[in-house]
Design a protein around this motif. Structure first.
Motif, mmCIF file in Angstrom:
data_model
loop_
_atom_site.group_PDB
_atom_site.id
_atom_site.type_symbol
_atom_site.label_atom_id
_atom_site.label_comp_id
_atom_site.label_asym_id
_atom_site.label_seq_id
_atom_site.Cartn_x
_atom_site.Cartn_y
_atom_site.Cartn_z
ATOM 1 N N GLN A 30 0.999 -1.240 0.650
ATOM 2 C CA GLN A 30 0.263 -0.107 0.236
ATOM 3 C C GLN A 30 0.879 1.165 0.049
ATOM 4 O OE1 GLN A 30 -3.137 0.729 2.969
ATOM 5 N NE2 GLN A 30 -3.407 -2.296 2.898
ATOM 6 N N ALA A 31 1.781 1.489 0.501
ATOM 7 C CA ALA A 31 2.713 2.356 1.117
ATOM 8 C C ALA A 31 3.371 2.220 -0.701
ATOM 9 C CB ALA A 31 3.927 2.521 1.975
ATOM 10 N N ILE A 32 3.578 1.775 -1.092
ATOM 11 C CA ILE A 32 4.519 1.594 -2.187
ATOM 12 C C ILE A 32 3.672 2.958 -3.092
ATOM 13 C CG2 ILE A 32 5.490 0.237 -3.898
ATOM 14 C CD1 ILE A 32 7.772 0.983 -2.158
ATOM 15 N N ILE A 33 2.932 2.037 -3.429
ATOM 16 C CA ILE A 33 1.638 2.242 -4.256
ATOM 17 C C ILE A 33 1.353 3.868 -4.417
ATOM 18 C CG2 ILE A 33 -1.106 2.446 -5.566
ATOM 19 C CD1 ILE A 33 -0.105 -0.210 -5.032
ATOM 20 N N VAL A 34 1.301 4.570 -2.567
ATOM 21 C CA VAL A 34 0.949 5.488 -2.577
ATOM 22 C C VAL A 34 2.190 6.717 -2.511
ATOM 23 C CG1 VAL A 34 0.086 6.944 -0.854
ATOM 24 C CG2 VAL A 34 -0.843 5.199 -0.883
ATOM 25 N N ASN A 35 3.240 6.069 -2.630
ATOM 26 C CA ASN A 35 4.806 6.698 -3.227
ATOM 27 C C ASN A 35 4.531 7.012 -4.390
ATOM 28 O OD1 ASN A 35 8.217 6.379 -3.423
ATOM 29 N ND2 ASN A 35 6.817 4.516 -4.423
ATOM 30 N N TYR A 36 4.274 6.056 -5.090
ATOM 31 C CA TYR A 36 3.966 5.670 -7.044
ATOM 32 C C TYR A 36 3.209 7.498 -7.270
ATOM 33 C CZ TYR A 36 7.054 2.124 -7.409
ATOM 34 O OH TYR A 36 8.135 0.984 -7.572
ATOM 35 N N VAL A 37 2.340 7.356 -6.259
ATOM 36 C CA VAL A 37 1.334 8.178 -6.891
ATOM 37 C C VAL A 37 1.482 9.586 -6.214
ATOM 38 C CG1 VAL A 37 -1.080 9.622 -6.093
ATOM 39 C CG2 VAL A 37 -0.718 7.108 -6.384
ATOM 40 N N VAL A 38 2.297 9.957 -5.126
ATOM 41 C CA VAL A 38 3.062 10.382 -4.793
ATOM 42 C C VAL A 38 3.964 11.142 -5.725
ATOM 43 C CG1 VAL A 38 4.260 12.036 -2.178
ATOM 44 C CG2 VAL A 38 2.296 10.394 -1.841
ATOM 45 N N ALA A 39 4.964 10.699 -6.114
ATOM 46 C CA ALA A 39 6.174 10.904 -6.690
ATOM 47 C C ALA A 39 6.364 11.261 -8.627
ATOM 48 C CB ALA A 39 7.132 9.245 -6.895
ATOM 49 N N PHE A 40 4.762 10.607 -8.944
ATOM 50 C CA PHE A 40 3.948 11.246 -9.816
ATOM 51 C C PHE A 40 3.401 13.646 -10.401
ATOM 52 C CE2 PHE A 40 -0.147 12.174 -12.358
ATOM 53 C CZ PHE A 40 0.077 12.120 -13.668
ATOM 54 N N ILE A 41 2.925 13.154 -8.395
ATOM 55 C CA ILE A 41 2.728 14.534 -8.866
ATOM 56 C C ILE A 41 3.872 14.939 -7.549
ATOM 57 C CG2 ILE A 41 1.601 15.926 -6.616
ATOM 58 C CD1 ILE A 41 -0.602 14.085 -5.784
ATOM 59 N N SER A 42 5.083 14.827 -6.945
ATOM 60 C CA SER A 42 6.032 16.392 -7.512
ATOM 61 C C SER A 42 6.394 15.931 -8.956
ATOM 62 C CB SER A 42 7.257 15.084 -6.277
ATOM 63 O OG SER A 42 6.589 14.493 -4.878
ATOM 64 N N GLY A 43 6.801 15.637 -10.138
ATOM 65 C CA GLY A 43 6.560 15.465 -11.073
ATOM 66 C C GLY A 43 6.728 16.744 -11.821
ATOM 67 N N ILE A 44 4.887 16.200 -11.605
ATOM 68 C CA ILE A 44 3.902 17.423 -12.054
ATOM 69 C C ILE A 44 4.253 18.520 -11.932
ATOM 70 C CG2 ILE A 44 1.696 18.161 -12.777
ATOM 71 C CD1 ILE A 44 2.214 15.939 -14.133
ATOM 72 N N ILE A 45 4.102 19.076 -10.230
ATOM 73 C CA ILE A 45 4.608 20.841 -9.576
ATOM 74 C C ILE A 45 5.978 20.374 -10.363
ATOM 75 C CG2 ILE A 45 5.578 21.586 -7.381
ATOM 76 C CD1 ILE A 45 3.089 19.104 -6.260
ATOM 77 N N ALA A 46 7.006 20.189 -10.359
ATOM 78 C CA ALA A 46 8.621 19.947 -10.862
ATOM 79 C C ALA A 46 8.771 20.700 -12.205
ATOM 80 C CB ALA A 46 8.645 19.145 -10.800
ATOM 81 N N TYR A 47 7.419 20.615 -12.993
ATOM 82 C CA TYR A 47 7.278 20.878 -14.122
ATOM 83 C C TYR A 47 6.860 22.011 -14.378
ATOM 84 C CZ TYR A 47 6.752 19.896 -19.519
ATOM 85 O OH TYR A 47 6.775 19.710 -20.511
ATOM 86 N N THR A 48 7.946 23.063 -14.914
ATOM 87 C CA THR A 48 7.323 24.959 -15.138
ATOM 88 C C THR A 48 6.983 24.684 -16.456
ATOM 89 O OG1 THR A 48 9.634 24.755 -16.564
ATOM 90 C CG2 THR A 48 9.926 24.792 -14.823
ATOM 91 N N GLU A 49 6.789 23.547 -17.360
ATOM 92 C CA GLU A 49 6.123 24.069 -18.397
ATOM 93 C C GLU A 49 4.062 23.316 -18.628
ATOM 94 O OE1 GLU A 49 7.476 25.439 -21.387
ATOM 95 O OE2 GLU A 49 8.951 25.442 -20.371
#
Length: 289
Positions: A30-49
């Motif tokens: 469960q933690a790993i799957i949530v981790n992937y969702v959070v990592a995905f969101i982190s990348g979207i936030i970091a993307y400036t375009e």
């Protein structure tokens, strides 16, 4: 060099968090799957375009990122199986020894340097990985029946690192690193969410707030471990074989020392020899730049 150091610290933090999972009885899946969702969101936030799905799907790296995302979560599950069938040491050795694959790829495909200092450092690094991974009372126990699992972990981990180098070199522009990383984690999250849906349908899923919080804590350093590694691979003065050697050995070294300091782990003589060899290998490879 700063990106490499940050990647090492982020990856080492992941191992520390995994240690806390077992201490607080966190459901790792469960933690790993949530981790992937959070990592995905982190990348979207970091993307400036602006995030445009149609534009992203047309990128040269898109389908590769999709496959990598599937491999990410598959290798994690294989690591869990390997740990159960063969022991933690076998899983650790299979994962870290996989650095040989991107090193060989870099030397053959990209004609990277093969000086005496560097090659000696790489060989010592592999020995350090083996010795440091051997915990008290454990040995590498592999039967013909269970050989397939550590072998798949070895190949899968090597494919991930090699693919990151390939896409970084040929397809991912400087500005696309955050969205490329996010896409990898996004597809890993999709596979994971389908797994949770299946468990929900079969009545074996019990979601806990503790697992969600643990996944959030893991997701941010997990994203940055990949982001900074890709950035480090772009360094003009360090080829990929150097980056992967220092990165893998330093992560093992830092996480082992963290285990001693924070979790009171006891090390054998082999472990201490491995730590010394790890430091020596990093020095040799670093001075070969």
């Amino acid at each position: 060099m700063i990106y490499l150091i940050l990647s090492i610290l982020a990856s080492s933090l992941i191992f520390i968090i995994f240690k806390l999972f077992s201490k607080y009885n966190v459901d790792t899946l469960q933690a790993i799957i949530v981790n992937y969702v959070v990592a995905f969101i982190s990348g979207i936030i970091a993307y400036t375009e602006p995030v445009e799905i149609t534009t992203i799907t047309k990128q040269g790296w898109f389908y590769g990122a999709m496959v990598l995302g599937i491999i990410f979560i598959s290798v994690f599950n294989l690591m869990a199986i390997t740990t159960q069938r063969n022991g933690l040491s076998v899983a650790a050795v299979a994962t870290k020894m996989s650095l040989a694959i991107p090193i060989i790829f870099g030397i053959i495909v990209y004609k990277e340097s093969t000086g005496i200092l560097k090659m000696t450092g790489i060989i010592i690094a592999l020995a350090a990985v083996y010795l440091t991974s051997m915990k008290t009372g454990e040995g590498v126990s592999i039967t013909k029946k269970t050989l397939i699992f550590p072998l798949l972990v070895f190949i899968g981990s090597g494919i991930i690192d090699t693919s990151l180098k390939y896409f970084e070199t040929h397809h991912v522009s400087k500005n696309d690193v955050p969205i490329f990383s996010a896409t990898i984690f996004g597809f890993a999250a999709i596979v994971g969410l389908f797994t949770l849906l299946y468990k929900r349908i079969t009545g074996t899923l019990k979601i806990s707030l503790k697992n969600i919080i643990a996944g959030i804590g893991l997701g941010v350093p997990n994203y940055f471990s990949i982001y900074f590694l890709i950035k480090a691979l772009r360094h003009d003065n360090m080829d990929s074989s150097t980056v992967f050697t220092i990165n893998n050995v330093a992560i093992l070294l830092v996480s082992t020392l963290a285990g001693i300091l924070f979790f009171k782990e006891n090390l054998t003589l082999k472990n201490w020899i491995g730590i010394i060899l790890a430091i020596l290998s990093i020095v040799l490879v670093a001075f070969s730049i």
